[in-house]
Write a protein that holds these residues in place. Structure first.
Motif, PDB file in Angstrom:
ATOM      1  N   UNK A 146       0.835  -1.205   0.000  1.00 23.21           N
ATOM      2  CA  UNK A 146       0.000   0.000   0.000  1.00 23.21           C
ATOM      3  C   UNK A 146       0.867   1.251   0.000  1.00 23.21           C
ATOM      4  N   UNK A 147       1.934   1.222   0.801  1.00 25.66           N
ATOM      5  CA  UNK A 147       2.834   2.372   0.835  1.00 25.66           C
ATOM      6  C   UNK A 147       3.560   2.526  -0.496  1.00 25.66           C
ATOM      7  N   UNK A 148       3.969   1.415  -1.072  1.00 22.91           N
ATOM      8  CA  UNK A 148       4.631   1.407  -2.385  1.00 22.91           C
ATOM      9  C   UNK A 148       3.711   2.017  -3.442  1.00 22.91           C
ATOM     10  N   UNK A 149       2.466   1.562  -3.495  1.00 21.17           N
ATOM     11  CA  UNK A 149       1.498   2.076  -4.472  1.00 21.17           C
ATOM     12  C   UNK A 149       1.222   3.556  -4.236  1.00 21.17           C
ATOM     13  N   UNK A 150       1.155   3.942  -2.969  1.00 19.34           N
ATOM     14  CA  UNK A 150       0.891   5.342  -2.633  1.00 19.34           C
ATOM     15  C   UNK A 150       2.019   6.238  -3.154  1.00 19.34           C
ATOM     16  N   UNK A 151       3.261   5.797  -2.976  1.00 26.49           N
ATOM     17  CA  UNK A 151       4.397   6.582  -3.459  1.00 26.49           C
ATOM     18  C   UNK A 151       4.351   6.740  -4.971  1.00 26.49           C
ATOM     19  N   UNK A 152       4.049   5.641  -5.678  1.00 29.93           N
ATOM     20  CA  UNK A 152       3.990   5.698  -7.137  1.00 29.93           C
ATOM     21  C   UNK A 152       2.914   6.648  -7.633  1.00 29.93           C
ATOM     22  N   UNK A 153       1.801   6.688  -6.926  1.00 27.56           N
ATOM     23  CA  UNK A 153       0.661   7.476  -7.375  1.00 27.56           C
ATOM     24  C   UNK A 153       0.751   8.950  -6.975  1.00 27.56           C
ATOM     25  N   UNK A 154       1.537   9.271  -5.957  1.00 28.74           N
ATOM     26  CA  UNK A 154       1.492  10.614  -5.393  1.00 28.74           C
ATOM     27  C   UNK A 154       2.762  11.430  -5.578  1.00 28.74           C
ATOM     28  N   UNK A 155       3.794  10.833  -6.158  1.00 29.47           N
ATOM     29  CA  UNK A 155       5.027  11.600  -6.378  1.00 29.47           C
ATOM     30  C   UNK A 155       5.193  11.855  -7.870  1.00 29.47           C
TER      31      UNK A 155
END
Length: 221
Positions: free
Chosen positions: A212-221
């Motif tokens: 979830x953290x990995x996906x969040x980083x990809x989507x928000x940076x």
């Protein structure tokens, strides 16, 4: 007789775990300033049950900690020459190392500068375990220059504060410099472009919270 409901027990265990999830994250000091700080509150609101245990390590140290299973996931700055085949890298951005000085410094008017031009000008550097330290010293070595290092630190705020006095220079990623700062970044003639990446251990199990953290980083940076 005592009857134990395993379905109920599993549900309680899941509820407990979901309220007590910790992820060990490694973030280099400079990336922490312009990447992690802006997105932390958003991640915290979306995933209030995931606690981020953040360790500030330099890019290379982060990668070593991933290999040693001390971190679940990390951010790093790298290029093709610094890739470790035992790790997985996902590019989420790019950055550039610049030579930074006070806006009142005579060098501030330059459009570009070389390590050769910097010569023995007094500089501030991040500590020896940082990517910046290796890149800068290798660049000076090519010109057979012994750099005039006045301070080694892992505190970006300290570097920026000292730069404002106008008597030293430092190498910082361009995103670190803000319009209202008293310092300015000068692009280097040498290639100092790098990829910003998410780092995980190759072929390792990725837990749902880490994913979830990995996906969040990809989507928000």
């Amino acid at each position: 007789p005592i009857v134990v409901s395993f379905n109920n027990l599993n549900t309680q265990m899941k509820d407990y775990l979901n309220k007590n999830i910790n992820i060990n994250v490694g973030i280099p000091p400079m990336l922490g300033i312009f990447i992690f700080v802006p997105i932390f509150n958003k991640f915290n609101k979306e995933f209030p049950n995931i606690n981020l245990q953040v360790t500030e390590l330099a890019s290379k140290a982060n990668q070593n900690a991933i290999l040693d299973n001390q971190l679940d996931i990390a951010l790093a700055v790298t290029n093709k020459e610094l890739i470790d085949t035992n790790l997985s890298y996902t590019k989420i951005g790019k950055t550039e190392l610049q030579f930074c000085v006070s806006k009142s410094n005579p060098l501030a008017g330059l459009n570009k500068i070389s390590f050769k031009d910097i010569g023995n000008y007094p500089i501030l550097l991040l500590k020896q375990d940082s990517l910046q330290y290796k890149i800068v010293l290798d660049a000076f070595k090519k010109y057979e220059i012994e750099p005039n290092i006045r301070l080694l630190t892992d505190q970006i705020i300290t570097i920026k504060e000292l730069l404002s006095y106008g008597e030293t220079g430092a190498f910082l990623f361009k995103q670190i410099i803000k319009d209202n700062d008293d310092i300015i970044g000068i692009p280097l003639i040498e290639d100092t472009n790098f990829d910003i990446v998410i780092v995980t251990k190759k072929d390792a199990f990725i837990s749902e919270p880490v994913q979830k953290f990995y996906d969040f980083l990809k989507e928000n940076i």
